[in-house]
Design an enzyme around this catalytic site. Structure first.
Site, PDB file in Angstrom:
ATOM      1  CG  ASP A   1      40.892  33.574  43.119  1.00 52.44           C
ATOM      2  OD1 ASP A   1      41.684  32.613  43.047  1.00 52.44           O
ATOM      3  OD2 ASP A   1      39.803  33.530  43.707  1.00 52.44           O
ATOM      4  CG  HIS A   2      47.437  31.841  39.981  1.00 54.47           C
ATOM      5  ND1 HIS A   2      47.065  31.771  38.656  1.00 54.47           N
ATOM      6  CD2 HIS A   2      48.776  31.587  40.001  1.00 54.47           C
ATOM      7  CE1 HIS A   2      48.109  31.471  37.917  1.00 54.47           C
ATOM      8  NE2 HIS A   2      49.159  31.363  38.708  1.00 54.47           N
TER       9      HIS A   2
END
Ligand code: CAO
Length: 435
Positions: A407-408
């Protein structure tokens, strides 16, 4: 001699107010022990609640689409024997479908329900539009907007659906706030340009209903894919030494009736990487302002079953040996394939591994299992030529492909690269892994 007992909802994990999607009994029915009383549906899966006893149903306390929690009464049942007798014969909760709990006069048992295999005709609509409480005007609005009323929550008296519920439903879909199996929720984007295509124009077709677990998984995967900015970091690691060690210990594993697959070692390596990089063993808080770091390490493993994909969780994986992990993985995947996983078996995961290594393929981009922040994909080990500086030549080495989706919003690319390099080193040097 007969006796009347109440059967209540057993321990269903952390779930509360779970929707009843099927009531399988009515007053007067003669039922067997283990007969399904009701089916509940959570955001993860459907679960059947079976009866602890055989007998004749006297009353049904629940309704279709009603909600129940642990301890709520389901039915009263006339049983042929004294109620305290079966108590001592209560089924083991693990191996067989766990029965619903019974209240007075027999004491409560608190076994968990079973994630059911979908019924024989799984795509039969659970409720038809005719069973819906809605007036003709609301139905007309729904028809005009193409809304399936069985998907709409009514806010009127006795849950009656009113026109504003239909408009709200459409609004939620257009803004991506509602996630429904089979319904596009991607911010108004269509899944296909035109779903009304008559495919028979082009040749013969067969229409097959999607299984219930598949529809639930579809909704979750779709939401996660649309809502989480994914990046996938790839790596290949040299598992030549690990494979030698694994083969050397296979006989010992077999003696214990276990299978030592690469996945067992990968779980160990993941535990090490999660300890080294705790931001991967975390979730975002509901308001997105805090990172909730977990002090326990539970690793989910995606299991392919005839009914669809499920993710049982190996709890406290950091406290377990390779043989412990092999045993637990074997037991969980068997339970999954038999459709016997409980809600608890699938809760509490911190990080998921999806292994397609036993099947093939080079690399893939797994979808994060929210609220987790990352997922590791495993592909098939292949022998490849690797440059060896000592001999100044290529040598054949066994290379395992790894794909880490993260999850950036929370994890930076550099952190993900460090995490996967750590993981790769653990798997490359078996001594590190065993420490
Ligand atoms: N490279 C080469 N061989 C591998 C391997 C890898 N990375 N991983 C496993 N294998 C081998 C195993 O050693 C085993 O070999 P033998 O039969 O010779 O002993 C064989 O492949 C089958 O392994 P397995 O599948 O029985 O066991 P596992 O521990 O690797 O996996 C489980 C268990 C439950 C994860 C797996 O069976 C499964 O269901 N995988 C699919 C998961 C999935 O669908 N993911 C996709 C999710 S996204 O849609």
């Amino acid at each position: 001699m007969s006796n009347i007992i109440d059967i209540i909802v057993p321990d269903i994990g952390d779930y509360k107010n779970v929707v009843i999607i099927e009531v399988a009994v009515k007053p007067g029915d003669e039922i067997k022990q283990e007969a399904t009383l009701i089916t509940l549906e959570t955001d993860k899966a459907a679960m059947d609640i079976p009866s602890t006893h055989a007998g004749i149903v006297k009353s049904v306390y629940v309704n279709l689409n009603g909600k129940v929690s642990q301890g709520d009464k389901i039915i009263s049942l006339e049983i042929a024997e004294p109620a305290d007798k079966p108590k001592s014969q209560a089924s083991e909760p693990v191996a067989t479908p766990a029965p619903a709990a019974v209240v007075a006069p027999a004491p409560t048992t608190t076994t968990s329900p079973v994630i059911s295999s979908p019924p024989a005709a799984p795509d039969k609509p659970i409720i038809s539009s005719a069973d819906i409480y809605a007036g003709p005007a609301t139905r007309r609005v729904a028809r005009e907007l193409g809304v399936d009323l069985t998907k709409v929550t009514g806010t009127g008296r006795k849950n009656r659906i009113v026109s504003s519920d239909v408009f709200q439903f459409v609004k939620n879909i257009m803004t991506g706030q509602t996630s429904i199996p089979g319904v596009n929720t991607g911010g108004g984007l269509s899944v296909a340009p035109d779903l009304d295509i008559d495919f028979t124009k082009f040749g013969a077709i067969e229409s097959k209903p999607l299984l219930r677990i598949k529809k639930l998984t579809a909704a979750n995967l779709h939401r996660n894919w649309v809502k989480i900015p994914h990046v996938t970091q790839f790596e290949e690691t040299d598992v030549t030494e690990l494979e030698i060690f694994r083969q050397e210990n296979q006989a010992e594993a077999q003696k214990r009736n276990l299978k030592l697959t690469p996945l067992v070692f990968i779980i160990k390596a993941v535990v090490s990487a999660l300890k080294a990089y705790p931001q991967f063993n975390a979730s975002l808080s509901k308001n997105g302002e805090d990172l909730i770091l977990k002090k326990y390490i539970n690793v989910g493993v995606a299991v392919d079953t005839p009914n669809g994909l499920v993710v049982p969780v190996v709890k406290q994986a950091d406290t377990k040996s390779l043989f412990d992990l092999a045993e637990e993985l074997g037991a969980l995947s068997q339970k999954a394939r038999e459709g016997k996983l409980t809600g608890q078996d699938m809760q509490g995961g911190c990080f998921t591994i999806s292994s397609l290594g036993g099947i093939g393929g080079t690399m893939f981009t797994p979808i994060i299992n929210a609220p987790e922040l990352a997922i590791l994909g495993i592909s098939k080990t292949q022998i490849k030529p690797v440059w060896d500086e000592n001999t100044n030549g290529f040598v054949p080495r066994k290379m395992l492909p790894l794909s880490l989706s993260y999850d950036h919003r929370v994890i930076d690319g550099a952190e993900a690269a460090r995490f996967i390099v750590h993981l790769a080193k653990q798997l490359q040097d078996i001594r590190k892994l065993l420490l």
